[in-house]
Design a protein around this motif. Structure first.
Motif: not given
Length: 337
Positions: A190-200, A248-261, A306-310
């Motif tokens: 297994l290669a596990v990627i824990h993907l997590i998004r801002d709870g809001r 561990t991959l923060s979706y919010d960080r990833f979406a801000e800087k996809p190349d880096e992540h 996606d920051t539509a929640w704001e």
């Protein structure tokens, strides 16, 4: 960064220098069990996009959320017709007529999606949280995972000869627990990627008006809030307890800087990932995914957060959610470790 290698406690510690399947000669892999990239975490966290990106590479073949395959096969009918999209594969064909899935031989004994039982779920979650599991382990039944993944891998190599990984974006911690305890798979496969998004953003995704247009019900705030916290606590617990080779991959960080992540994620997996190339490859790739977000059938021109929640929540509700979720978001989503 929002992307952190982790083994055990989830910090930047020791990581295996060779991942499952990495450095192996693919000529003798037909007789080997499938190596699995398992996307772990809550729903509506960007897993479909990540799944498509990974599945666009020559080394990986994406099957979507495999835990729902029994419903698409028609063996189980508890899920509504809407939830299984009329049993349509991502390629647009009916599941039984899809050029990929129609050649993956299933039989009535296959039982991949088996965790809808309350008793089964309770026993698995009890084991995960039990520090004395080694001596007091609740029994549960294993699905024929190796057989299912091996059949999928064999058929995948008729489409992509160099496939080393099957990408399973089921996300459910219960399914991951089963794979860990399967003697034919286990942590080493297994290669596990824990993907997590801002709870809001997670809560917003279950309350936005577009859900009604798709025939889906809106969910109230409290169940979503509790679910987000519990799912990610359990996910982190699994990684630490079973010392998984996880990322561990923060979706919010990833979406801000996809190349880096994506570059760092590619280093972890052992193959190259680049944003522009991935988006182009997605358009050229015919996918055979099970379930997932409808984005899988739309053209993806760019990766955006996606920051539509704001602007969606009232000031009071946004303040309360920010305060309640602050310690979790700070440590899990926006950590600089």
């Amino acid at each position: 960064t929002g992307l952190a290698r982790r083994r055990g406690e989830g910090r930047a510690g020791v990581i295996r220098t060779r991942l499952p399947g990495q450095g192996q000669d693919t000529r003798d892999m037909d007789d080997q069990p499938a190596k699995i990239i398992y996307i772990l975490g809550g729903g509506h966290s960007g897993s479909t996009l990540l799944d498509l990106i990974l599945g666009s590479t020559p080394e990986s073949f994406s099957v979507g959320e495999l835990m729902y395959v029994d419903f698409y096969k028609g063996y189980k009918t508890v899920k509504t017709f809407r939830l299984v999209r009329g049993r349509l594969c991502t390629c647009g064909e009916h599941f039984d007529e899809c050029e990929f899935w129609s050649n993956v031989k299933f039989d009535g004994t296959d039982n991949v999606a088996k965790h809808e039982s309350l008793g089964e779920s309770f026993r698995i979650l009890l084991n995960i949280m039990n520090p004395f599991e080694r001596w007091m382990k609740a029994k549960f039944q294993l699905s024929p995972n190796r057989d299912v993944y091996s059949r999928i891998l064999k058929q995948a190599r008729t489409f992509k000869p160099d496939v080393r990984y099957i990408v399973d974006s089921s996300k459910d911690p219960r399914r991951l627990y089963e794979l860990i305890n399967d003697p034919d798979i286990g942590p080493e496969k297994l290669a596990v990627i824990h993907l997590i998004r801002d709870g809001r953003g997670y809560i917003y995704s279950y309350q936005k008006p577009q859900r009604l247009e798709g025939g889906r019900e809106l969910r109230s705030t409290l169940p979503c809030l509790v679910e987000w916290i519990i799912v990610n606590i359990i996910s982190r617990r699994i990684v630490r307890k079973y010392k998984l080779n996880a990322f561990t991959l923060s979706y919010d960080r990833f979406a801000e800087k996809p190349d880096e992540h994506l570059e760092k994620l590619g280093e972890y997996l052992g193959f190259e990932l680049e944003t522009g190339a991935a988006l182009s490859a997605i358009e050229e790739t015919v996918y055979h995914n099970v379930h997932g977000n409808p984005i899988r059938r739309r053209k993806i021109e760019a990766i955006r957060r996606d920051t539509a929640w704001e602007g969606f929540f009232s000031p009071v509700k946004k303040f309360l959610l920010t305060a309640i979720l602050y310690p979790f978001n700070r440590r899990w989503v926006y950590s600089r470790d």
